[in-house]
Design an enzyme around this catalytic site. Structure first.
Site, PDB file in Angstrom:
ATOM      1  CB  THR A 140      -0.937   0.030   1.215  1.00  0.00           C
ATOM      2  OG1 THR A 140      -1.812  -1.108   1.157  1.00  0.00           O
ATOM      3  CG2 THR A 140      -1.789   1.292   1.225  1.00  0.00           C
ATOM      4  CG  PHE A 183       0.152   4.869   3.649  1.00  0.00           C
ATOM      5  CD1 PHE A 183      -1.000   5.023   4.405  1.00  0.00           C
ATOM      6  CD2 PHE A 183       0.658   3.586   3.480  1.00  0.00           C
ATOM      7  CE1 PHE A 183      -1.633   3.934   4.982  1.00  0.00           C
ATOM      8  CE2 PHE A 183       0.024   2.489   4.045  1.00  0.00           C
ATOM      9  CZ  PHE A 183      -1.123   2.666   4.793  1.00  0.00           C
TER      10      PHE A 183
END
Length: 296
Positions: A192, A194
């Site tokens: 992921t 960010f």
């Protein structure tokens, strides 16, 4: 506090007190303590207080209001693509992207023990889907929950060794659960990305590899996107992300989110952005920031 389970709520209260004591240093994130967003904050800013928030809007508002200096917001996942709503929230927030951070998502099978007592596992539907093969092989029933860390907290609160959770190792540490297995996701590239948001821009050091993020709206004419992006090709500027989305239900008004390598003060990027502005209705820069190490 009602959005959190009792055990998570106790941790949230302590974290809120720590953030209130030094709000400029606090980093807001969405989710319960132990969420992968919390892990991102701990990895990037290990010495700063992390401030949990129920929604993305709440996390952004804490920075807008000065109750936190930064917010750590997931923007895309290597398996599931962009995170819903974030592309709308970023430009409306008035905040600046000042950094990025990549988290390798390693799901763990957690529980109270013993392992052979487990019959079902709680977690966010995406996490359950990412571990579908392993859970099926173990004969464990997946049970949807709103949050991975919230699922771990719920298991700890219930005190029932029949239900486990799929969440992070950090969640296991925070809620006193045993880690039965780690890295149980079916794909080994689950990552992921960010972005870090701030009210103020952060000056870039000379020579630092940079990323720039911006949004724009094309004119409603043939080949508008081709013309808008042509300057990046002719000036040798690499586009690493290009996504379209509709706003306000208007199919004739397409907006695009873009990440590029480089900064507006570099001549090739400046020329490309100048040509982009000529061929679009508007362009809004969201931030220029150091390139994450995991891009290399």
């Amino acid at each position: 506090m009602s959005s959190y389970s009792p055990r998570a709520a106790t941790l949230v209260e302590a974290m809120e007190r720590a953030a209130a004591a030094n709000p400029l240093a606090a980093v807001a994130f969405q989710g319960a303590p132990g969420a992968y967003s919390h892990q991102a904050v701990r990895e990037k800013y290990p010495d700063r207080p992390a401030l949990p928030c129920v929604t993305f809007e709440d996390a952004i508002e804490t920075v807008q209001s000065g109750r936190a200096g930064l917010a750590m917001i997931p923007i895309e996942n290597s398996l599931h693509g962009r995170v819903a709503d974030v592309h709308f929230l970023l430009p409306e927030s008035g905040l600046h992207i000042v950094g990025e951070h990549f988290v390798r998502v390693r799901h763990c099978l957690l529980g109270l023990g013993p392992r052979d007592a487990l019959r079902a596992v709680l977690s966010h539907p995406q996490a359950l889907g990412q571990c579908r093969g392993r859970l099926r092989g173990w004969g464990l029933e997946p049970v949807a929950h709103f949050d991975t860390a919230g699922a771990a907290a719920a298991v700890a609160d219930a005190g029932d060794n029949v239900e486990g959770a799929v969440a992070s190792r950090l969640a296991a540490e925070l809620y006193g659960l045993e880690v039965f297995a780690e890295g149980i996701e079916d794909a080994d590239h689950n990552t992921t990305r960010f972005v870090i948001l701030s009210r103020e821009t952060v000056p870039m050091s000379a020579g630092t590899p940079a990323m720039t993020s911006f949004i724009f709206e094309t004119r409603n004419v043939p080949a508008s996107l081709f013309k808008a992006l042509g300057g990046f090709a002719t000036n040798g500027v690499n586009i690493t992300k290009l996504e379209s989305y509709l706003r306000d239900g208007r199919f004739s008004a397409v907006e695009f989110y873009v990440d590029i390598e480089g900064a507006p003060y570099e001549p090739p990027v400046a020329l490309a952005l100048e040509e982009l502005a000529f061929h679009t209705k508007w362009v809004r820069l969201l931030g220029t920031y150091p390139r994450g190490r995991d891009r290399n």
